[in-house]
Design a protein around this motif. Structure first.
Motif, PDB file in Angstrom:
ATOM      1  N   PRO A  35      33.072  58.607  24.403  1.00 24.86           N
ATOM      2  CA  PRO A  35      32.995  57.104  25.126  1.00 24.86           C
ATOM      3  C   PRO A  35      32.738  56.114  24.244  1.00 24.86           C
ATOM      4  N   ARG A  36      33.154  54.792  24.371  1.00 26.60           N
ATOM      5  CA  ARG A  36      33.035  53.689  23.635  1.00 26.60           C
ATOM      6  C   ARG A  36      31.717  53.403  23.370  1.00 26.60           C
ATOM      7  N   ASP A  37      31.305  53.173  22.265  1.00 25.65           N
ATOM      8  CA  ASP A  37      29.878  52.585  21.919  1.00 25.65           C
ATOM      9  C   ASP A  37      29.613  51.356  21.842  1.00 25.65           C
ATOM     10  N   TRP A  38      29.355  50.764  23.014  1.00 25.45           N
ATOM     11  CA  TRP A  38      29.225  49.352  23.315  1.00 25.45           C
ATOM     12  C   TRP A  38      28.358  48.565  22.363  1.00 25.45           C
ATOM     13  N   ASP A  39      27.222  49.256  22.100  1.00 30.71           N
ATOM     14  CA  ASP A  39      26.150  48.779  21.315  1.00 30.71           C
ATOM     15  C   ASP A  39      26.657  48.361  20.076  1.00 30.71           C
ATOM     16  N   ILE A  43      27.246  44.865  18.038  1.00 30.94           N
ATOM     17  CA  ILE A  43      26.732  44.561  16.410  1.00 30.94           C
ATOM     18  C   ILE A  43      27.851  44.107  15.685  1.00 30.94           C
ATOM     19  N   ASN A  44      29.070  44.814  15.754  1.00 31.49           N
ATOM     20  CA  ASN A  44      30.224  44.432  14.935  1.00 31.49           C
ATOM     21  C   ASN A  44      30.509  42.926  15.416  1.00 31.49           C
ATOM     22  N   GLY A  48      30.498  39.628  12.947  1.00 32.68           N
ATOM     23  CA  GLY A  48      31.673  38.820  12.593  1.00 32.68           C
ATOM     24  C   GLY A  48      31.217  37.363  12.619  1.00 32.68           C
ATOM     25  N   ILE A  49      30.609  37.187  13.806  1.00 31.22           N
ATOM     26  CA  ILE A  49      30.145  35.816  14.242  1.00 31.22           C
ATOM     27  C   ILE A  49      29.368  35.133  12.946  1.00 31.22           C
TER      28      ILE A  49
END
Length: 280
Positions: A35-39, A43-44, A48-49
């Motif tokens: 499953p996607r690691d939304w955490d 963070i990524n 980037g921001i």
């Protein structure tokens, strides 16, 4: 559960003309997709921001402070120096990030980062005030503050607090690794120094006409008593034994050392003993 196909190779039996061999063959299998690691995605995104905020901050501050300094210095030097205002506190913040697991070591970097940020924000604000638009200067100064603040929040989130025992354990690990690393240049310097000392000794021995002036191979601090034979150039084992005996040397070990020095380095002990009996 979601899956995705992947291609792998496996050995399969293949028979031709009655001969069977194991040959590689491609097969496609379905493997489950985690499953996607939304955490981590979050963070990524924040990272980037922060990177974009730093780029915008450096660009705006350099333009603003560079224009301020260009009033009294050449433009190239002014904008080059202006870039340092933000780069200083950004560098300190990077060091603070690298030492997030050893907070005691980054105290100076943390203080230096905030001091550098204060100076940069003050310079941007001063430029706006001198340009006749104080509001623009204050808003421009806030750009650096927002970038630094966002980065500080990210650092606090990533730097998980350590217990005193964990921090002490990591400190010892770093200390031991630092000692191992420090030994490398120390050994190199010691080896170089010893090599220079040895080269100096050999050079001095060569100037005295002998690479090894102690021909008896006795320690310098405990020279062997008794007379020493005179070196008379190359000679046979028998002549060397006779010269040693004529010089008053009767100890078989000293005679053997002398023979090996002036006649034959591989002279056998029993051969020298035989000549001693024959000549003596």
């Amino acid at each position: 559960m979601k899956t995705r196909p992947i291609t792998r190779q496996q050995l399969v039996a293949h028979t031709l003309d009655g001969t069977t061999r194991m040959v590689p063959d491609d097969i496609t299998i379905d493997v489950p997709v985690p499953p996607r690691d939304w955490d981590q995605i979050g963070i990524n995104v924040v990272t980037g921001i922060v990177a974009l905020a730093l780029l915008g901050c450096v660009g705006f501050s350099t333009a603003s402070i560079g224009d301020l300094l260009a009033r009294v210095t050449p433009a190239a030097a002014a904008y080059g120096a202006a870039a340092l205002f933000d780069l200083v506190w950004i560098g300190c913040t990077i060091i603070e990030w690298l030492g997030r697991y050893t907070p005691d070591r980054v105290f100076k970097a943390r203080i230096g980062g905030y001091l550098g940020l204060t100076v940069a924000m003050g310079a941007v604000a001063a430029h706006g005030w001198l340009a006749g638009n104080a509001a623009t200067g204050l808003v421009g100064a806030a750009v650096s503050g927002l970038a630094k603040g966002l980065w500080a929040v990210l650092l606090d989130y990533q730097a998980v607090p350590l217990t005193k025992r964990d921090a002490a354990f990591f400190a010892q690990e770093l200390s031991e690794s630092a000692v191992e690393l420090a030994r490398v240049p120390v050994r190199r310097r010691v080896t170089r120094a010893r090599a220079l000392v040895e080269a100096e000794r050999r050079a001095l021995d060569a100037e005295r006409g002998s690479a090894n002036p102690d021909q008896s191979e006795q320690p310098a601090d405990n020279p062997a008593p008794g007379p020493q034979p005179t070196l008379a150039g190359p000679m046979t084992i028998k002549d060397a034994v006779r010269t040693a005996l004529d010089s008053g040397i009767r100890d078989p070990e000293r005679v053997l050392n002398y023979v090996r020095n002036v006649a034959d380095a591989n002279a056998r002990e029993d051969t020298v003993a035989r000549y001693m009996r024959l000549v003596g």
